[in-house]
Every structure is written in C-alpha cells, then in structure tokens.
Design a protein around this motif. Sequence first.
Motif, PDB file in Angstrom:
ATOM      1  N   LYS A  13     -89.086 -91.067  49.730  1.00 23.47           N
ATOM      2  CA  LYS A  13     -89.327 -89.661  49.391  1.00 23.47           C
ATOM      3  C   LYS A  13     -88.700 -88.768  50.455  1.00 23.47           C
ATOM      4  O   LYS A  13     -88.860 -89.022  51.653  1.00 23.47           O
ATOM      5  N   ASP A  14     -87.955 -87.741  50.016  1.00 23.39           N
ATOM      6  CA  ASP A  14     -87.356 -86.755  50.940  1.00 23.39           C
ATOM      7  C   ASP A  14     -86.494 -87.414  52.009  1.00 23.39           C
ATOM      8  O   ASP A  14     -86.507 -86.991  53.162  1.00 23.39           O
ATOM      9  N   GLU A  15     -85.753 -88.463  51.651  1.00 26.65           N
ATOM     10  CA  GLU A  15     -84.916 -89.143  52.649  1.00 26.65           C
ATOM     11  C   GLU A  15     -83.444 -89.100  52.251  1.00 26.65           C
ATOM     12  O   GLU A  15     -83.109 -88.953  51.076  1.00 26.65           O
ATOM     13  N   THR A  16     -82.583 -89.247  53.258  1.00 24.61           N
ATOM     14  CA  THR A  16     -81.155 -89.469  53.019  1.00 24.61           C
ATOM     15  C   THR A  16     -80.838 -90.893  53.456  1.00 24.61           C
ATOM     16  O   THR A  16     -81.081 -91.245  54.619  1.00 24.61           O
ATOM     17  N   GLU A  35     -87.868 -90.250  45.191  1.00 21.31           N
ATOM     18  CA  GLU A  35     -88.084 -88.862  44.815  1.00 21.31           C
ATOM     19  C   GLU A  35     -87.454 -87.944  45.855  1.00 21.31           C
ATOM     20  O   GLU A  35     -87.629 -88.135  47.060  1.00 21.31           O
ATOM     21  N   ASN A  36     -86.669 -86.977  45.341  1.00 18.48           N
ATOM     22  CA  ASN A  36     -86.111 -85.956  46.215  1.00 18.48           C
ATOM     23  C   ASN A  36     -85.274 -86.563  47.345  1.00 18.48           C
ATOM     24  O   ASN A  36     -85.343 -86.141  48.490  1.00 18.48           O
ATOM     25  N   CYS A  37     -84.496 -87.596  46.998  1.00 15.45           N
ATOM     26  CA  CYS A  37     -83.678 -88.297  48.000  1.00 15.45           C
ATOM     27  C   CYS A  37     -82.186 -88.070  47.744  1.00 15.45           C
ATOM     28  O   CYS A  37     -81.774 -87.766  46.630  1.00 15.45           O
ATOM     29  N   ASN A  55     -85.375 -86.124  40.766  1.00 18.24           N
ATOM     30  CA  ASN A  55     -84.780 -85.113  41.634  1.00 18.24           C
ATOM     31  C   ASN A  55     -83.995 -85.724  42.792  1.00 18.24           C
ATOM     32  O   ASN A  55     -84.139 -85.316  43.942  1.00 18.24           O
ATOM     33  N   CYS A  56     -83.171 -86.731  42.474  1.00 15.96           N
ATOM     34  CA  CYS A  56     -82.344 -87.374  43.505  1.00 15.96           C
ATOM     35  C   CYS A  56     -80.877 -87.018  43.290  1.00 15.96           C
ATOM     36  O   CYS A  56     -80.457 -86.705  42.182  1.00 15.96           O
TER      37      CYS A  56
END
Length: 317
Positions: A13-16, A35-37, A55-56
């Motif tokens: 989550k929230d990572e690059t 999620e969100n990556c 949302n990636c």
Amino acid sequence: QIDPKDYTFSGLKDETVGRLPGKVAGQQFVIQDCENCKIYIFDHSATITVDDCVNCQIFLGPIKGSVFFRDCKDCKCVVACQQFRTRDCRKLEVFLCCATQPIIESSTGMKFGCFQYYYPELALQFKDAGLSIFNNTWSNIHDFTPVSGENNWGLLPETAVVQDYVPLPSSEELKAVRISTDAVKSIIPITRGQRPKNSDESCLAVFFAGDYTTANARKLIDEMTSKGFQLVQTKEVLMKAEDAHRVFQESASEFIPLLEKGPVVALEFNGDGAVEQCRSTINEVFSGTKVFVSESKASASQDVDNFYNFADMQMGM
C-alpha cells in the motif's frame, strides 16, 4: 533455487517498487492485492498476473506469454506482451503493445493507447521475449462480453502523454533506468491503429529481411511522419511465394527470392500524397535496397487490404 517471493509483489500500500533490468530474466511474476502503488518491471518475463489491484500505476516490460488483469480497478498501465486479457476490471487505462488481439471480459471503462517507451535495455528485452516491435494490435480489442447499447472500451485521446498516466519512478534505485517517454524515441513505432484515417489515400511499403531491416523501417517512419504523414499500422511476418503473388501481384517474381531470408516488415502510411512521398523517399534514401512500394493511389488501398488480410490470417486473428 528460485524463490517465488523474489517474483511477487503482494499486499502493498502506498509504495513504489520495481525490478531493474536483468532481475526478472524471463521468470513469471505475480502482482496482487496492491493499493495506491507505483510498480515497475523493467525486464522481460514469462507471464504476469495482476489481481485485485486498486489505483496503481504499473509498467510491465516485454512479456513472452500472457498478462492477465483480474478484479482490478482505477489502474493506469504501460504493457508489452504476446497476449493481453482482463476479467472483471473497471477503469483501466493501458498504453499497450500486444502481438495478438487484446481481449477484455466482464470489464468496463477500459481505455487503450499505443505503447510508447524507451530505455537502453528495452530492445533486447523485446528480442528475449520473442516479441516483434512491429506486431502491435493495441487498438483491435475483442470484448468477450459486450452489453447491448453500451461500449465497455474506447481509445485514449491521441494527445495522451504516458507520464501523465504512469509517471517516471522517483525512488533512487529505479531512477538508474534511463527512461524516455518521448514518442520519437519509443522502441515501438506509434501507430494510429483503429482510429479514423485522415485521408482516403494510404500507401504500403514492405522491407525484406536483412541486416538493416529494422533500421530501414524506422528511418522511413521518421522521414514520413516528419512530413506529416501518419503511420497506421506495422507488421512483421513470414511470407511464402503464394502470399507474394497475392500481395505483390505483377511484381511478385522480383521479391520472391528475398522471402527466404526471413520475415518482411510492412508499414502503412496515410495522408494525401502518401504514395508519391513514400516512393520518392525510398528512391532518395534507400537506393540499392529492394523495397515494395504501392505504385499509385489507385492500387495502394488494394495493396494494403491484400497484405493485411494475409497477415491477419497468418497471425490467426
């Protein structure tokens, strides 16, 4: 011993995250529950599955077999593969290079554009994955589950810019990859695909196998597009003598001996005056190289139809 964990991104989550060139080396890869990556695979792989991602932003280098997106939504992707499939996805925006007809199933709000990307290792990765940069049916989508009166997919705007969708990586490790998303540098020639043509005049040019086939094809693309003509589609395919008769008609006999060397690369250009411009460019720039070019505007559309009907049968479309 291969550890599957090295080839999996799961539950992030929230990572690059990503893999540098040489780190996947033709293995299969799994991406799930992210999620969100921002996810970047800067290498070639065997197959990739992407499941339950939301949302990636995802870049996937050349995939020898298939990529399968399942139960994903609101993702933006750049993908090169042999086969592309989605099931139960919502709102995916994909810059795609796909050798076969892309298939969507039970999916809505899908948008497609032509793959455009460059980094120094990418050309070799395409070769390692057995993909031709000229075989890209990105816009020829087959919807397995169409809904009457609704359209589950469309094309991205022509002005769409890759890094507005999948930005360049910001992490120190991944910044080492020397990326350009400039259309002119793209490893894959940018084609119009199924977008409406601007003109009723197209021209077919066919290069025969040799040491400089790819370079020659790219050079002609650069020359023609810089003069405002549009590249509609490209194809790299093996031809036999009987195919040559069907496609090249009267001039088949001079090209048949060249077919034994390997696949041909065909380009369709569109625009008023395309035939004349293409012929003069080939005379000026490629004198001494045997190239088939449409003779006239009248015969050109038949040339294009003959070639692509044959090629689609070859590719099993």
